[in-house]
Design a protein around this motif. Structure first.
Motif, PDB file in Angstrom:
ATOM      1  N   LEU A 288     -37.065 -16.634 -43.197  1.00  0.00           N
ATOM      2  CA  LEU A 288     -36.408 -15.327 -43.060  1.00  0.00           C
ATOM      3  C   LEU A 288     -37.367 -14.295 -42.492  1.00  0.00           C
ATOM      4  N   LEU A 289     -38.566 -14.239 -43.072  1.00  0.00           N
ATOM      5  CA  LEU A 289     -39.514 -13.216 -42.629  1.00  0.00           C
ATOM      6  C   LEU A 289     -39.886 -13.428 -41.160  1.00  0.00           C
ATOM      7  N   LEU A 290     -40.130 -14.682 -40.803  1.00  0.00           N
ATOM      8  CA  LEU A 290     -40.495 -14.944 -39.403  1.00  0.00           C
ATOM      9  C   LEU A 290     -39.354 -14.597 -38.464  1.00  0.00           C
ATOM     10  N   LYS A 291     -38.123 -14.877 -38.904  1.00  0.00           N
ATOM     11  CA  LYS A 291     -36.970 -14.543 -38.059  1.00  0.00           C
ATOM     12  C   LYS A 291     -36.925 -13.031 -37.855  1.00  0.00           C
ATOM     13  N   LEU A 292     -37.128 -12.287 -38.950  1.00  0.00           N
ATOM     14  CA  LEU A 292     -37.098 -10.822 -38.834  1.00  0.00           C
ATOM     15  C   LEU A 292     -38.238 -10.333 -37.945  1.00  0.00           C
ATOM     16  N   LEU A 293     -39.414 -10.933 -38.121  1.00  0.00           N
ATOM     17  CA  LEU A 293     -40.559 -10.485 -37.318  1.00  0.00           C
ATOM     18  C   LEU A 293     -40.374 -10.829 -35.846  1.00  0.00           C
ATOM     19  N   SER A 294     -39.649 -11.923 -35.580  1.00  0.00           N
ATOM     20  CA  SER A 294     -39.498 -12.283 -34.171  1.00  0.00           C
ATOM     21  C   SER A 294     -38.330 -11.550 -33.529  1.00  0.00           C
ATOM     22  N   LYS A 295     -37.252 -11.338 -34.300  1.00  0.00           N
ATOM     23  CA  LYS A 295     -36.062 -10.733 -33.679  1.00  0.00           C
ATOM     24  C   LYS A 295     -36.020  -9.218 -33.824  1.00  0.00           C
ATOM     25  N   THR A 296     -36.534  -8.714 -34.939  1.00  0.00           N
ATOM     26  CA  THR A 296     -36.507  -7.253 -35.130  1.00  0.00           C
ATOM     27  C   THR A 296     -37.915  -6.818 -35.508  1.00  0.00           C
ATOM     28  N   SER A 297     -38.841  -7.047 -34.565  1.00  0.00           N
ATOM     29  CA  SER A 297     -40.252  -6.830 -34.892  1.00  0.00           C
ATOM     30  C   SER A 297     -40.538  -5.377 -35.267  1.00  0.00           C
ATOM     31  N   GLU A 298     -39.667  -4.465 -34.809  1.00  0.00           N
ATOM     32  CA  GLU A 298     -39.901  -3.056 -35.149  1.00  0.00           C
ATOM     33  C   GLU A 298     -39.717  -2.820 -36.652  1.00  0.00           C
ATOM     34  N   GLN A 299     -39.097  -3.795 -37.339  1.00  0.00           N
ATOM     35  CA  GLN A 299     -38.877  -3.658 -38.782  1.00  0.00           C
ATOM     36  C   GLN A 299     -40.114  -4.056 -39.590  1.00  0.00           C
ATOM     37  N   GLY A 300     -41.047  -4.775 -38.941  1.00  0.00           N
ATOM     38  CA  GLY A 300     -42.191  -5.326 -39.670  1.00  0.00           C
ATOM     39  C   GLY A 300     -42.954  -4.278 -40.454  1.00  0.00           C
ATOM     40  N   LYS A 301     -43.272  -3.171 -39.792  1.00  0.00           N
ATOM     41  CA  LYS A 301     -44.046  -2.097 -40.430  1.00  0.00           C
ATOM     42  C   LYS A 301     -43.317  -1.624 -41.692  1.00  0.00           C
ATOM     43  N   ASN A 302     -42.008  -1.371 -41.534  1.00  0.00           N
ATOM     44  CA  ASN A 302     -41.202  -0.884 -42.648  1.00  0.00           C
ATOM     45  C   ASN A 302     -41.174  -1.911 -43.786  1.00  0.00           C
ATOM     46  N   ILE A 303     -40.995  -3.192 -43.431  1.00  0.00           N
ATOM     47  CA  ILE A 303     -40.919  -4.236 -44.466  1.00  0.00           C
ATOM     48  C   ILE A 303     -42.224  -4.280 -45.267  1.00  0.00           C
ATOM     49  N   PHE A 304     -43.352  -4.354 -44.560  1.00  0.00           N
ATOM     50  CA  PHE A 304     -44.631  -4.497 -45.270  1.00  0.00           C
ATOM     51  C   PHE A 304     -44.975  -3.241 -46.066  1.00  0.00           C
ATOM     52  N   GLU A 305     -44.745  -2.078 -45.468  1.00  0.00           N
ATOM     53  CA  GLU A 305     -45.089  -0.848 -46.197  1.00  0.00           C
ATOM     54  C   GLU A 305     -44.222  -0.701 -47.444  1.00  0.00           C
ATOM     55  N   THR A 306     -42.919  -1.024 -47.305  1.00  0.00           N
ATOM     56  CA  THR A 306     -42.026  -0.920 -48.469  1.00  0.00           C
ATOM     57  C   THR A 306     -42.461  -1.906 -49.547  1.00  0.00           C
ATOM     58  N   LEU A 307     -42.796  -3.118 -49.102  1.00  0.00           N
ATOM     59  CA  LEU A 307     -43.213  -4.151 -50.057  1.00  0.00           C
ATOM     60  C   LEU A 307     -44.429  -3.677 -50.859  1.00  0.00           C
ATOM     61  N   PHE A 308     -45.461  -3.234 -50.146  1.00  0.00           N
ATOM     62  CA  PHE A 308     -46.702  -2.892 -50.839  1.00  0.00           C
ATOM     63  C   PHE A 308     -46.581  -1.588 -51.633  1.00  0.00           C
ATOM     64  N   LYS A 309     -45.671  -0.726 -51.196  1.00  0.00           N
ATOM     65  CA  LYS A 309     -45.482   0.535 -51.919  1.00  0.00           C
ATOM     66  C   LYS A 309     -44.820   0.277 -53.274  1.00  0.00           C
ATOM     67  N   ASN A 310     -43.892  -0.682 -53.291  1.00  0.00           N
ATOM     68  CA  ASN A 310     -43.049  -0.852 -54.481  1.00  0.00           C
ATOM     69  C   ASN A 310     -43.443  -2.004 -55.390  1.00  0.00           C
ATOM     70  N   VAL A 311     -44.272  -2.900 -54.889  1.00  0.00           N
ATOM     71  CA  VAL A 311     -44.604  -4.078 -55.708  1.00  0.00           C
ATOM     72  C   VAL A 311     -46.115  -4.094 -55.939  1.00  0.00           C
ATOM     73  N   PRO A 312     -46.543  -4.285 -57.197  1.00  0.00           N
ATOM     74  CA  PRO A 312     -47.985  -4.335 -57.457  1.00  0.00           C
ATOM     75  C   PRO A 312     -48.663  -5.409 -56.603  1.00  0.00           C
ATOM     76  N   MET A 313     -49.852  -5.083 -56.105  1.00  0.00           N
ATOM     77  CA  MET A 313     -50.552  -5.969 -55.166  1.00  0.00           C
ATOM     78  C   MET A 313     -50.736  -7.388 -55.725  1.00  0.00           C
ATOM     79  N   VAL A 314     -51.115  -7.486 -57.007  1.00  0.00           N
ATOM     80  CA  VAL A 314     -51.351  -8.841 -57.555  1.00  0.00           C
ATOM     81  C   VAL A 314     -50.073  -9.678 -57.513  1.00  0.00           C
ATOM     82  N   ASN A 315     -48.931  -9.010 -57.689  1.00  0.00           N
ATOM     83  CA  ASN A 315     -47.668  -9.768 -57.624  1.00  0.00           C
ATOM     84  C   ASN A 315     -47.406 -10.256 -56.201  1.00  0.00           C
TER      85      ASN A 315
END
Ligand SMILES: Cc1cc2nc3c(=O)[nH]c(=O)nc-3n(C[C@H](O)[C@H](O)[C@H](O)COP(=O)(O)OP(=O)(O)OC[C@H]3O[C@@H](n4cnc5c(N)ncnc54)[C@H](O)[C@@H]3O)c2cc1C
Length: 671
Positions: free
Chosen positions: A326-353
């Motif tokens: 899924l992630l690779l599909k999103l990164l390849s087809k909607t690469s402009e979403q990558g920044k948003n996906i990673f920033e949202t992930l790290f903002k909301n989920v503790p790093m160790v998780n």
């Protein structure tokens, strides 16, 4: 390491390491530590003498794990904190982010190998053969060498991508810089800083601060296009400039890691040919990290060799393969979403998780919690698409099995009409339609005149066969059963990639007999509806006779399943047996539409190189024609609809069977 003294010498080795990159280096160090290189003849083949000198390796682990992985003395730097610039900074205790210089790994490996009589072949590997069970014969340069156990870490190639798979690259371009002032925080590494132009991809800066005035600053891109030197230089120098300090470049790091959810395409050369590293699928395609997994694997391989047993790798859990896809599909087809996906992930989920998730150590509820924090719409859309595409990749047999089970369930609640409706639609859209493409399989039709003659010829065969029925129903019935068996067997065997011939015919007979003999009463009823059947004294077929025929048919089917070691044959027998709980017409329909016609449709799609929608459009006139003929005759049939239905079906089928036979002769025997 010595190069072979005599290039033409034929030498025998206990261990051959193909590629002296990270995976084989880690293995060699572990084998050495366990005394498993002692007394062994060893060879290394690698066309490049760079080994791992051109890269650095980072990973996260606890200290205990680091020691257990025998990596402690290789570590050259470590960090307690991971930062996503402008988003979050986390202490990752009890973990640390570790750094190993490739050159240290490479030197250590060379040091170990120099203690043993290791022969180094600076070539690419040539032809591989196995003429004796104990050895592989491998040509390398001008030499032919014999090796008992081979560890192969050559970069792999990938199979053709399925629709839901993606192949992108992680490309990076980094400078190790020395600044004139102390500006770096050596307790924190920056995993991602997205404050750079995204250039239609997902790209960020990665910083490893080794000292307060020394750091690796690396531009990294996830995308279909790799970073070019020019754009990297521009982005990187702009980024470093805004640090506001003069600097000098001490080293470069440039690299490309394939991020592919496609299947790795490596031949199976037996148990003594062990694929290593990226070639063994140890690189996590959604992150590009492989080092920790390779270090664990090196320990596992060493243990296996020590215990003189096979090294069994545990295959990845399916759900992690799905997430990566899924992630690779999103990164390849909607690469402009990558920044948003990673920033949202790290903002909301503790790093160790997140780190635990990236290492595939989370449980399902932890994963759900992580997903609940991600942008939902794009992931749900991608997941639905992926599931649909995966479903289409399931073996065709899944469909009739599922349909049979669902219909049995529906019949318990007296709502099996739903299955009848679906089946009728299936009959029109695939059953009739797959036979309505015969004009496309003919090589001879180039214009409308030839099409006209084709249709006339086609209908003539149908009319001739109707004449046979009219003259002698007995002969018509026998011919119908024989060519149906031939045709059904041919399509199934083609789908399962078995050679067609008498066995496929026999299989087709088994299928038909399974359907007919397990519906004894209805079978007799149909026979009675066929006008003028004479030599079959249908009234006299006893239950005992049917039981005997059933046993005979199942035995025949099981015999074929055994000969071909085929789970598909077995599964077909099982669902046909289950379908004996349903009416005969339903059982036949499930096989005819769900297995036979769908296989035929797929073969036509591959052979004619046409998508389903084009095929539907092409088949429409003849599908409508076929449907009209069937309904027209049924309209006049009084009382014996089913008998008439089978006769018409047989007349329309005969020319189709000829066409498909010709098509299959030209159709290559692969999917
Ligand atoms: C620049 C770079 C940095 C990376 N950093 C990290 C990181 O920080 N953390 C992490 O977890 N992962 C990292 N990776 C990913 C991964 O860990 C590395 O790619 C790692 O080197 C893979 O190990 P390997 O043994 O499978 O392949 P390699 O280390 O690439 O070794 C393959 C070897 O095979 C040789 N070879 C090629 N063709 C032939 C042939 N025909 N015959 C014989 N030999 C051949 C090559 O010369 C090479 O020496 C990085 C990758 C790169 C490229």
């Amino acid at each position: 390491m010595k190069q072979p003294a005599n290039a033409n010498a034929n030498s025998v080795y206990d261990y051959l390491f193909i590629g002296l990159g990270a995976a084989n280096s880690l293995l060699i160090l572990n084998l050495y530590k366990n005394g498993l290189l002692d007394g062994k003849t060893i060879a290394v083949i690698d066309p490049s003498s760079k080994f791992t000198d051109d890269r650095t390796f980072c990973f996260w682990s606890t200290r205990e794990e680091l020691v257990a992985l025998n990596l402690e003395e290789l570590v050259s730097a470590s960090w307690d904190n991971i930062e996503i610039a402008g988003v979050t900074k986390h202490n990752i205790q009890p973990l640390k982010y570790y750094h190993i210089r490739g050159v240290d790994l490479s030197n250590k490996t060379k040091e170990v190998l120099s203690l043993n009589e290791v022969i180094y072949y600076p070539y690419s590997i040539g032809v591989i053969e196995k003429t004796k069970p104990e050895y592989f014969n491998i040509s390398v340069g001008d030499s032919l060498i014999y090796c008992a156990k081979v560890f192969d870490s050559r970069p792999p190639s990938y199979c053709k991508l399925q629709k839901n798979q993606s192949h992108i690259y992680q490309s990076f371009f980094g400078w190790k810089i020395k600044t004139i002032r102390n500006i770096f925080d050596t307790t924190s590494m920056v995993m991602m800083d997205f404050k750079i132009p995204q250039s239609d991809s997902t790209q960020f800066i990665y910083i490893l601060p080794f000292e307060e005035d020394r750091a690796l600053v690396e531009l990294t891109r996830f995308g279909e296009n790799k970073l070019s030197k020019e754009e990297s230089l521009t982005i990187l120098s702009d980024y470093v400039k805004q640090l506001g300090v003069d600097f000098e470049i001490i080293e470069h790091e440039v690299g490309i890691i394939p991020m592919s959810s496609g299947k790795i395409d490596v031949p199976d050369l037996g148990l003594d040919w062990i694929n290593m590293g990226t070639r063994a699928n140890l690189l996590k395609c959604s992150t590009g990290y492989a080092f920790h997994a390779m270090a664990e694997d090196a320990i596992m391989q060493t243990e296996a060799i020590k215990a003189n047993r096979l090294s069994a790798r545990v295959s990845r859990k399916g759900r992690f393969v799905f997430y990566d896809r899924l992630l690779l599909k999103l990164l390849s087809k909607t690469s402009e979403q990558g920044k948003n996906i990673f920033e949202t992930l790290f903002k909301n989920v503790p790093m160790v998780n997140v780190l635990k998730f990236m290492r595939e150590k989370t449980n399902f509820s932890e994963e759900l919690l992580i997903f609940s924090k991600l942008p939902k719409r794009i992931f749900i859309e991608a997941a639905v698409k992926d599931i649909i595409q995966e479903t289409f990749r399931l073996p065709i047999i899944t469909l009739p099995i599922a349909f049979t089970l669902i219909t049995i369930l529906l019949s318990w609640y007296n709502i099996e009409f739903i299955s009848w409706v679906v089946l009728a639609l299936g009959f029109l859209t695939v059953g009739l339609a797959h036979g309505a493409l015969d004009h496309l399989t003919s090589q001879k039709i180039l214009n409308s005149k030839e099409l006209f003659y084709f249709v006339i010829g086609y209908l003539s065969k149908a009319v001739l066969f109707a004449l046979v029925w009219w003259l002698s129903s007995d002969t018509g019935l026998v011919i119908f059963i024989l060519f149906s068996a031939w045709h059904f067997g041919q399509a199934d065997f083609k789908e399962w990639r078995f050679k067609e011939g008498s066995s496929s015919f026999f299989w087709g007979l088994v299928v038909l007999m399974m359907i007919l003999f397990f519906h004894g009463e209805e079978f007799i009823n149909i026979l009675q509806q066929i006008p003028n059947l004479s030599y079959l004294s249908v009234d006299k077929m006893s239950e005992k006779l049917f039981l005997g025929l059933q046993i005979l048919t199942i035995s025949g089917g099981l015999f074929l399943a055994m000969i071909y070691k085929s789970k598909y044959i077995l599964l077909t027998l099982i669902y046909l047996l289950l379908a004996s709980m349903l009416p005969l017409l339903m059982a036949f329909g499930i096989y005819f539409v769900g297995q036979h016609s769908i296989s035929g449709w797929k073969h036509l799609s591959v052979g004619l190189r046409k998508g389903s929608s084009t095929m539907w459009v092409n088949s429409l006139p003849f599908t409508l024609g076929g449907a009209f003929i069937i309904f027209y005759f049924l309209w006049f049939a009084v009382g014996n609809y089913i008998g008439i239905f089978f006769i018409i079906l047989s007349c329309l089928s005969l020319p189709h069977v000829f066409s498909m036979h010709n098509f299959y002769r030209l159709f290559p025997n692969k999917k």
